[in-house]
Write an enzyme that holds these catalytic residues in place. Structure first.
Site, PDB file in Angstrom:
ATOM      1  CG  HIS A   3      -1.872  -1.074   1.388  1.00  0.00           C
ATOM      2  ND1 HIS A   3      -1.752  -2.062   2.337  1.00  0.00           N
ATOM      3  CD2 HIS A   3      -3.005  -1.361   0.698  1.00  0.00           C
ATOM      4  CE1 HIS A   3      -2.771  -2.897   2.237  1.00  0.00           C
ATOM      5  NE2 HIS A   3      -3.550  -2.507   1.249  1.00  0.00           N
ATOM      6  CE  LYS A  52      -2.077  -8.678  -3.049  1.00  0.00           C
ATOM      7  NZ  LYS A  52      -3.234  -9.391  -2.480  1.00  0.00           N
ATOM      8  CB  SER A  75      -1.666 -10.175   0.933  1.00  0.00           C
ATOM      9  OG  SER A  75      -3.038 -10.329   1.264  1.00  0.00           O
TER      10      SER A  75
HETATM   11  P1  AMP Z   1      -6.496  -3.698  -0.496  1.00  0.00           P
HETATM   12  O1  AMP Z   1      -6.322  -2.914   0.768  1.00  0.00           O
HETATM   13  O2  AMP Z   1      -6.132  -5.126  -0.376  1.00  0.00           O
HETATM   14  O3  AMP Z   1      -7.844  -3.456  -1.144  1.00  0.00           O
HETATM   15  O4  AMP Z   1      -5.447  -3.113  -1.519  1.00  0.00           O
HETATM   16  C1  AMP Z   1      -5.426  -1.737  -1.845  1.00  0.00           C
HETATM   17  C2  AMP Z   1      -4.513  -1.532  -3.022  1.00  0.00           C
HETATM   18  O5  AMP Z   1      -3.198  -1.966  -2.683  1.00  0.00           O
HETATM   19  C3  AMP Z   1      -4.932  -2.354  -4.240  1.00  0.00           C
HETATM   20  O6  AMP Z   1      -4.753  -1.569  -5.407  1.00  0.00           O
HETATM   21  C4  AMP Z   1      -3.987  -3.511  -4.200  1.00  0.00           C
HETATM   22  O7  AMP Z   1      -3.732  -4.097  -5.460  1.00  0.00           O
HETATM   23  C5  AMP Z   1      -2.736  -2.845  -3.666  1.00  0.00           C
HETATM   24  N1  AMP Z   1      -1.820  -3.851  -3.123  1.00  0.00           N
HETATM   25  C6  AMP Z   1      -2.090  -4.793  -2.203  1.00  0.00           C
HETATM   26  N2  AMP Z   1      -1.023  -5.575  -1.991  1.00  0.00           N
HETATM   27  C7  AMP Z   1      -0.042  -5.123  -2.815  1.00  0.00           C
HETATM   28  C8  AMP Z   1       1.299  -5.526  -3.083  1.00  0.00           C
HETATM   29  N3  AMP Z   1       1.859  -6.551  -2.453  1.00  0.00           N
HETATM   30  N4  AMP Z   1       1.993  -4.828  -3.988  1.00  0.00           N
HETATM   31  C9  AMP Z   1       1.431  -3.789  -4.651  1.00  0.00           C
HETATM   32  N5  AMP Z   1       0.170  -3.349  -4.445  1.00  0.00           N
HETATM   33  C10 AMP Z   1      -0.554  -4.015  -3.546  1.00  0.00           C
END
Ligand code: AMP
Length: 290
Positions: free
Chosen positions: A37, A149, A185
């Site tokens: 993030h 991701k 993640s």
């Molecule tokens: P989330 O909080 O899981 O909804 O993720 C928010 C944003 O962060 C989304 O655009 C995800 O794709 C991105 N994101 C999550 N994990 C990663 C990672 N390991 N590398 C790059 N972006 C990420």
């Protein structure tokens, strides 16, 4: 850093900033923040004048038997991390602010939202597309940053923006990984130490795919089968899918040619983990983005 929880406040703040000629960069998240993030936040800060991060665990993108209630939440920690990054506005609305009583309008992005995650999580992308569209209307960003991701999510959001003429540029950022290759993640928090070791098999299977292609293998079925076999050797892993698909349409391909995505979803314990490899083949030469 200003923290806003009301849609009206966020819309007023964004309109004021844009009126003052500022370019807004937006990073939507569900919190439980990690370096993945924060990489999006840093990129937004570099490329725009004002950075807005949303923190909203979106109930509409979780199925009835999924982990909405148990999804990791730590507002204080997230807020402190974002403050340290120099984020300008944290938008953290309560659920009833985004889905008030009587809410009934949804966005559907198909066919790209139908296979892979769409097949295993029916309704997931309807929830994602709806909340992203709402957040774009609320924040009105010039650019929005997403992580590769969630490869299919990037495709769905890009399609939504093109199809509905949304005045926002989608920036897709690289996957941030742990030193042993595991993609970062929020759901990695579900893994116990044993499962954390087992989870390395996702990245290892992508490396196996690369090895095969570097050795001249182009047959999608052979590549996917080798990956499945490798993952099956890990007793704690349970595969939802391993696929080789066209990077634009997300439809299965027979042969690796042009831009191809190799996405996978694998359960390790109670964590459902995603990863993918982007392959570009040109004149018989492959390049790989992990
Ligand atoms: P989330 O909080 O899981 O909804 O993720 C928010 C944003 O962060 C989304 O655009 C995800 O794709 C991105 N994101 C999550 N994990 C990663 C990672 N390991 N590398 C790059 N972006 C990420």
């Amino acid at each position: 850093m200003k923290t806003l929880t009301r849609v009206a406040e966020m819309q007023t703040a964004a309109a004021g900033l844009r009126g003052a000629g500022k370019r807004l960069g937006f990073v939507p998240t569900m919190g439980a923040l990690h370096e993945g993030h924060l990489a999006l936040v840093r990129r937004a800060k570099q490329e725009t004048d004002v950075t807005v991060v949303s923190l909203f665990v979106n109930p509409a993108q979780f199925g009835p038997s999924e982990d909405y209630l148990n999804y990791p939440r730590d507002f204080e920690r997230d807020s402190e991390l974002l403050r340290r990054e120099g984020v300008d506005i944290l938008f953290a609305p309560p659920v009833e602010e985004i889905y008030p009583a009587g809410f009934q309008t949804y966005a559907t992005v198909e066919p790209v939202g139908a296979p892979l995650e769409g097949q295993f999580r029916p309704g997931h992308f309807r929830g994602v597309a709806t909340v992203v569209l709402k957040l774009f209307n609320i924040v009105q960003p010039d650019r929005a940053y997403f992580g590769r991701k969630d490869g299919q999510q990037c495709t769905v959001v890009s399609r939504l923006v093109r199809d509905l003429n949304l005045p926002v540029e989608i920036v897709v950022c690289p996957i941030v990984r742990e030193p042993d290759g595991l993609a970062m993640s929020s759901r990695n928090a579900y893994l116990n130490p044993d499962e954390r070791q087992a989870a390395r098999v996702l990245y290892q299977s992508l490396c196996r795919a690369r090895e095969l292609m570097q050795g001249g293998e182009r047959r999608a079925a052979v590549i996917a089968e080798a990956m499945r076999r490798l993952i099956a050797q890990e007793p704690q892993a349970r595969i939802d899918y391993v696929a080789v698909v066209d990077a634009e349409t997300l439809q299965p391909v027979d042969q690796v040619r042009g831009r191809v995505l190799v996405p996978l979803a694998v359960w390790i314990g109670r964590a459902r983990l995603l990863d993918n490899l982007l392959v570009e083949e040109k004149d018989g030469r492959f390049s790989f983005q992990f």
